[in-house]
Design an enzyme around this catalytic site. Structure first.
Site, PDB file in Angstrom:
ATOM      1  N   SER A  43     105.403   3.018  -7.051  1.00  0.00           N
ATOM      2  CA  SER A  43     105.812   3.314  -5.673  1.00  0.00           C
ATOM      3  C   SER A  43     105.791   2.058  -4.820  1.00  0.00           C
ATOM      4  O   SER A  43     104.828   1.297  -4.810  1.00  0.00           O
ATOM      5  CB  SER A  43     104.978   4.415  -5.019  1.00  0.00           C
ATOM      6  OG  SER A  43     103.796   4.641  -5.674  1.00  0.00           O
ATOM      7  N   THR A  97     104.903   8.081 -16.564  1.00  0.00           N
ATOM      8  CA  THR A  97     104.168   9.324 -16.780  1.00  0.00           C
ATOM      9  C   THR A  97     102.696   9.040 -16.499  1.00  0.00           C
ATOM     10  O   THR A  97     102.123   8.119 -17.066  1.00  0.00           O
ATOM     11  CB  THR A  97     104.349   9.810 -18.235  1.00  0.00           C
ATOM     12  OG1 THR A  97     105.744  10.048 -18.467  1.00  0.00           O
ATOM     13  CG2 THR A  97     103.589  11.105 -18.478  1.00  0.00           C
ATOM     14  N   HIS A  98     102.132   9.805 -15.594  1.00  0.00           N
ATOM     15  CA  HIS A  98     100.731   9.592 -15.227  1.00  0.00           C
ATOM     16  C   HIS A  98      99.813  10.451 -16.091  1.00  0.00           C
ATOM     17  O   HIS A  98     100.175  11.547 -16.519  1.00  0.00           O
ATOM     18  CB  HIS A  98     100.499   9.951 -13.756  1.00  0.00           C
ATOM     19  CG  HIS A  98     101.137   8.987 -12.795  1.00  0.00           C
ATOM     20  ND1 HIS A  98     102.445   9.132 -12.383  1.00  0.00           N
ATOM     21  CD2 HIS A  98     100.665   7.870 -12.183  1.00  0.00           C
ATOM     22  CE1 HIS A  98     102.739   8.137 -11.548  1.00  0.00           C
ATOM     23  NE2 HIS A  98     101.684   7.363 -11.415  1.00  0.00           N
ATOM     24  N   GLU A 197      90.158   9.795  -4.162  1.00  0.00           N
ATOM     25  CA  GLU A 197      88.710   9.717  -4.289  1.00  0.00           C
ATOM     26  C   GLU A 197      88.012  10.306  -3.064  1.00  0.00           C
ATOM     27  O   GLU A 197      88.562  10.342  -1.963  1.00  0.00           O
ATOM     28  CB  GLU A 197      88.272   8.249  -4.419  1.00  0.00           C
ATOM     29  CG  GLU A 197      88.775   7.560  -5.646  1.00  0.00           C
ATOM     30  CD  GLU A 197      90.284   7.279  -5.619  1.00  0.00           C
ATOM     31  OE1 GLU A 197      90.819   6.984  -4.527  1.00  0.00           O
ATOM     32  OE2 GLU A 197      90.911   7.386  -6.680  1.00  0.00           O
ATOM     33  N   ASN A 239      97.441   2.166   1.326  1.00  0.00           N
ATOM     34  CA  ASN A 239      96.450   2.797   2.210  1.00  0.00           C
ATOM     35  C   ASN A 239      95.084   2.197   1.900  1.00  0.00           C
ATOM     36  O   ASN A 239      94.860   1.699   0.801  1.00  0.00           O
ATOM     37  CB  ASN A 239      96.404   4.317   1.969  1.00  0.00           C
ATOM     38  CG  ASN A 239      96.042   4.669   0.531  1.00  0.00           C
ATOM     39  OD1 ASN A 239      96.892   4.589  -0.366  1.00  0.00           O
ATOM     40  ND2 ASN A 239      94.802   5.035   0.304  1.00  0.00           N
TER      41      ASN A 239
END
Ligand code: 8IG
Length: 276
Positions: A43, A97-98, A197, A239
């Site tokens: 991304s 693919t995660h 997290e 982020n």
């Protein structure tokens, strides 16, 4: 072609043979026998593909054996063969693919093994990730210097002992720094996800030496090293990791930072690739 069963789901399959088969299909469909460099664009990095060179072929990843349907509907993962100004060939992987998708680690690293089977000796892994260092504003690109794999799994099967001392190529990091001397680097902690997290988990990651939190590239890097490739990783900090910033981060702020960063980091990556 998206409803086919995946040969990697057969426990008796040899994942390296599936990767060889995939590489042969890529050679046939692109008309390029051998690729030299592979890039996985995560991304924020997609625009880099247009800047690194001339795309000579684009194929849907799902037309190649072993590749998975994209997790997000409407998002077609593509594989692109790009002719670099140097005359080298790059394979750009826009389909990741995660591990959190739940298809097993063989499917996660299939693109990397396929890249190696096409002949690529350099694997460039990019991602969007959370930052633990407070001075990394959203939109900051960071070199990955090393990783901590918190997924409790590995792409290596059986008694396969692979040395990871120099997993992250110093040579390639030096090339990146010669282009942008201000690039920071950090240790990438891969969590399983898909949840982000908790603040306590981010503090744990910080305490054990992590600077970046993400859900993708550690497993891919291990597979690339097993395949004998030189590995180079970069994260776009989109982020600050949970609990690092005192005020809640607005989603809009993160999106804007990512958008503003895209042309900058894409140009940077294109320059790095040109210098390899
Ligand atoms: I974008 O804060 C992105 N990906 N694990 N944590 C993890 N992955 C991420 C994050 C984050 N941001």
């Amino acid at each position: 072609m998206t409803n086919h069963s995946n040969p990697l789901d057969d426990p008796g399959a040899d994942p390296f043979q599936v990767a060889k088969d995939a590489a042969a299909q890529i050679a046939e469909k692109t008309g390029v026998d051998r690729h030299d460099i592979a890039l996985t664009l995560g991304s924020g990095w997609a625009k880099a593909a247009d800047l690194v060179g001339e795309t000579t072929a684009t194929i849907a990843a799902t037309d190649i054996t072993g590749f998975s349907k994209p997790a997000l509907e409407g998002h077609i993962g593509s594989l692109r063969s790009i002719l670099l100004p140097s005359g080298k060939r790059a394979l750009v992987i826009g389909a990741r693919t995660h591990y959190y998708e739940g298809h097993g680690v063989r499917r996660v690293v299939h693109s990397v093994r396929t890249a190696a089977a096409t002949g690529a000796t350099i694997m460039i892994l990019t991602n969007g990730a959370g930052g633990i260092r407070e001075n990394w504003k959203p939109g900051t690109p960071v070199l990955i210097s090393d990783h901590i794999n918190l997924t409790a799994t590995s792409p290596l099967e059986g008694a396969t002992f692979v040395d990871l001392t120099d997993l992250s190529s110093q040579r390639l990091r030096d090339v990146a720094r010669s282009i942008d001397p201000d690039l920071d680097e950090g240790v990438y902690c891969q969590f399983r996800g898909p949840n982000y997290e908790t603040p306590a988990e981010v503090q744990m990651a910080k305490t054990i030496g992590g600077h970046i939190v993400g859900m993708s590239t550690a497993l891919e890097a291990i597979a690339a090293r097993q395949a004998g490739m030189e590995v180079f990783g970069m994260s776009l900090i989109t982020n600050l990791a949970a609990g690092i910033q005192k005020t809640p981060l607005s989603h809009e702020e993160v999106i804007d930072a990512g958008k503003a960063a895209e042309p900058v980091i894409s140009a940077l990556l294109a320059k790095i690739v040109a210098a390899l």
